[in-house]
Scaffold this motif. Structure first.
Motif, short mmCIF file in Angstrom:
data_model
loop_
_atom_site.label_atom_id
_atom_site.label_comp_id
_atom_site.label_asym_id
_atom_site.label_seq_id
_atom_site.Cartn_x
_atom_site.Cartn_y
_atom_site.Cartn_z
N ARG A 1 6.87 2.65 -0.17
CA ARG A 1 8.44 2.22 0.10
C ARG A 1 8.37 1.43 1.52
N ALA A 2 9.39 0.86 1.65
CA ALA A 2 9.53 0.07 3.01
C ALA A 2 9.10 1.07 4.14
N GLY A 3 8.37 0.71 4.98
CA GLY A 3 8.41 1.94 6.08
C GLY A 3 7.00 2.58 5.94
N PHE A 4 6.64 2.84 4.68
CA PHE A 4 5.59 3.82 4.30
C PHE A 4 4.30 3.40 5.05
N HIS A 5 3.74 4.81 5.90
CA HIS A 5 2.67 4.32 6.85
C HIS A 5 1.22 5.04 6.30
N ILE A 6 0.39 4.06 6.24
CA ILE A 6 -0.88 4.36 5.83
C ILE A 6 -1.82 4.66 6.95
N ALA A 7 -2.75 5.45 7.15
CA ALA A 7 -3.76 5.39 8.27
C ALA A 7 -5.06 5.66 7.70
N GLU A 8 -6.08 5.09 8.44
CA GLU A 8 -7.44 4.93 7.84
C GLU A 8 -8.45 5.38 8.69
N LEU A 9 -9.45 5.96 8.31
CA LEU A 9 -10.80 6.00 9.24
C LEU A 9 -11.52 5.10 8.77
N GLY A 10 -11.88 4.02 9.32
CA GLY A 10 -12.99 3.08 9.13
C GLY A 10 -12.61 1.92 8.51
N PHE A 11 -12.00 0.71 9.44
CA PHE A 11 -11.52 -0.44 8.84
C PHE A 11 -12.59 -1.18 8.16
N GLY A 12 -13.72 -1.24 8.62
CA GLY A 12 -14.93 -2.08 8.00
C GLY A 12 -14.68 -3.35 7.68
N THR A 13 -14.72 -3.90 6.52
CA THR A 13 -14.49 -5.32 6.32
C THR A 13 -13.01 -5.64 6.16
N GLY A 14 -11.93 -4.63 6.06
CA GLY A 14 -10.53 -4.88 5.90
C GLY A 14 -10.20 -5.03 4.23
N LEU A 15 -11.15 -4.45 3.48
CA LEU A 15 -11.10 -4.74 2.11
C LEU A 15 -10.02 -3.88 1.48
N ASN A 16 -9.90 -2.37 2.24
CA ASN A 16 -8.93 -1.54 1.76
C ASN A 16 -7.56 -2.27 2.14
N ALA A 17 -7.20 -2.79 3.32
CA ALA A 17 -6.20 -3.34 3.64
C ALA A 17 -5.67 -4.46 2.78
N LEU A 18 -6.52 -5.15 2.41
CA LEU A 18 -6.32 -6.17 1.36
C LEU A 18 -6.02 -5.93 0.06
N VAL A 19 -6.56 -4.81 -0.45
CA VAL A 19 -6.30 -4.53 -1.78
C VAL A 19 -4.87 -3.85 -1.74
N LEU A 20 -4.60 -3.16 -0.72
CA LEU A 20 -3.29 -2.56 -0.57
C LEU A 20 -2.21 -3.54 -0.49
N ALA A 21 -2.34 -4.72 0.12
CA ALA A 21 -1.58 -5.79 0.34
C ALA A 21 -1.33 -6.35 -0.93
N LYS A 22 -2.35 -6.46 -1.72
CA LYS A 22 -2.14 -7.18 -3.09
C LYS A 22 -1.16 -6.16 -3.90
N ALA A 23 -1.17 -5.10 -3.77
CA ALA A 23 -0.67 -4.03 -4.74
C ALA A 23 0.66 -3.90 -4.45
N TRP A 24 1.00 -4.07 -3.01
CA TRP A 24 2.65 -3.95 -2.66
C TRP A 24 3.29 -5.22 -2.80
N THR A 25 4.43 -4.96 -3.50
CA THR A 25 5.26 -6.24 -3.91
C THR A 25 6.71 -6.11 -3.39
N GLY A 26 6.74 -5.16 -2.37
CA GLY A 26 8.01 -4.96 -1.55
C GLY A 26 9.22 -4.53 -2.40
N PRO A 27 10.37 -4.68 -1.74
CA PRO A 27 10.60 -5.15 -0.68
C PRO A 27 10.49 -4.66 0.74
N GLY A 28 10.37 -5.13 1.87
CA GLY A 28 10.16 -4.48 3.12
C GLY A 28 8.58 -4.37 3.33
#
Length: 226
Positions: A59-86
């Motif tokens: 939901r808008a404002g939902f906060h995910i935290a991560e130990l280990g950014f690495g290549t940024g792959l997890n953030a990119l996969v999450l971005a593709k999965a999120w369709t909004g709004p917010g």
């Protein structure tokens, strides 16, 4: 195997030394790949999204935290999965930020993911992706997480293997993960190591084992009771 040593986000904090196996970066310090040699995107979807019941819970404002950014792959996969709004919030704790050229080389293995925005802004402490505001907290999570003022709705526990990087899976750090989780919040991780599950349970999570991705028989997820 090729080896590359890059420059970190700040002088004095060098990027990790890498080897490459079939296009997958492997941290020389831990002799461990940054993502599944089989399919890193599907691993992220199975372990971190599926393990946290995402994107259903987003939901808008939902906060995910991560130990280990690495290549940024997890953030990119999450971005593709999120369709909004917010917009979502994404905070990642990373001790050894990857050099941009290495990140680009690793992410080139996933042409279906648009890494342009990440690579254009990297390295940076704050990065805007489609629908997600990313913050990178640089340094050893054993020092940076205890003084963090946030609380996450979901955690991606994605450090290198507990057998190769035990500091990332110590009981004290996992207790800090619980302390920085909102009531009803969740975590997911690819590992099913018994001491990791025990430490997370001792920290307050209701822990369960689930089928793992690929060759891994099991993974772990949990919920912090509200």
């Amino acid at each position: 195997m090729a080896r590359r040593i890059g420059q970190g986000m700040r002088d004095g904090n060098p990027s990790p030394e890498l080897d490459w196996r079939d296009g997958t970066p492997v941290a020389r310090r831990f002799d461990d790949p940054y993502f599944s040699l089989a399919d890193g995107v599907e691993e992220t979807r199975h372990v971190f999204l599926g393990g946290n019941d995402l994107p259903a819970c987003l939901r808008a404002g939902f906060h995910i935290a991560e130990l280990g950014f690495g290549t940024g792959l997890n953030a990119l996969v999450l971005a593709k999965a999120w369709t909004g709004p917010g917009r979502l919030r994404f905070t990642s704790f990373e001790a050894w930020p990857m050099a941009r050229d290495d990140m680009a080389r690793a992410l080139a293995a996933f042409p279906a993911l648009d890494a342009t925005a990440l690579l254009d802004q990297w390295p940076a402490r704050r990065i805007a992706l489609a629908g997600i505001d990313v913050e990178i907290v640089e340094g050893d999570a054993r020092r940076t997480l205890p003084v963090w003022h946030g609380r996450a709705d979901a955690w991606f526990l994605d450090g290198f293997s507990p057998a190769r990087n035990p500091e990332m899976w110590g009981a004290a750090l996992l207790a800090e993960v619980a302390r920085h989780t909102a009531p009803g919040g969740t975590f997911a991780t690819y590992t099913a190591a018994g001491h990791v599950r025990a430490s997370l349970a001792e920290a307050g999570f209701a822990v369960e084992r689930r089928p793992g991705y690929g060759r891994k028989r099991h993974m772990t997820r949990g919920v912090l009771p509200g």
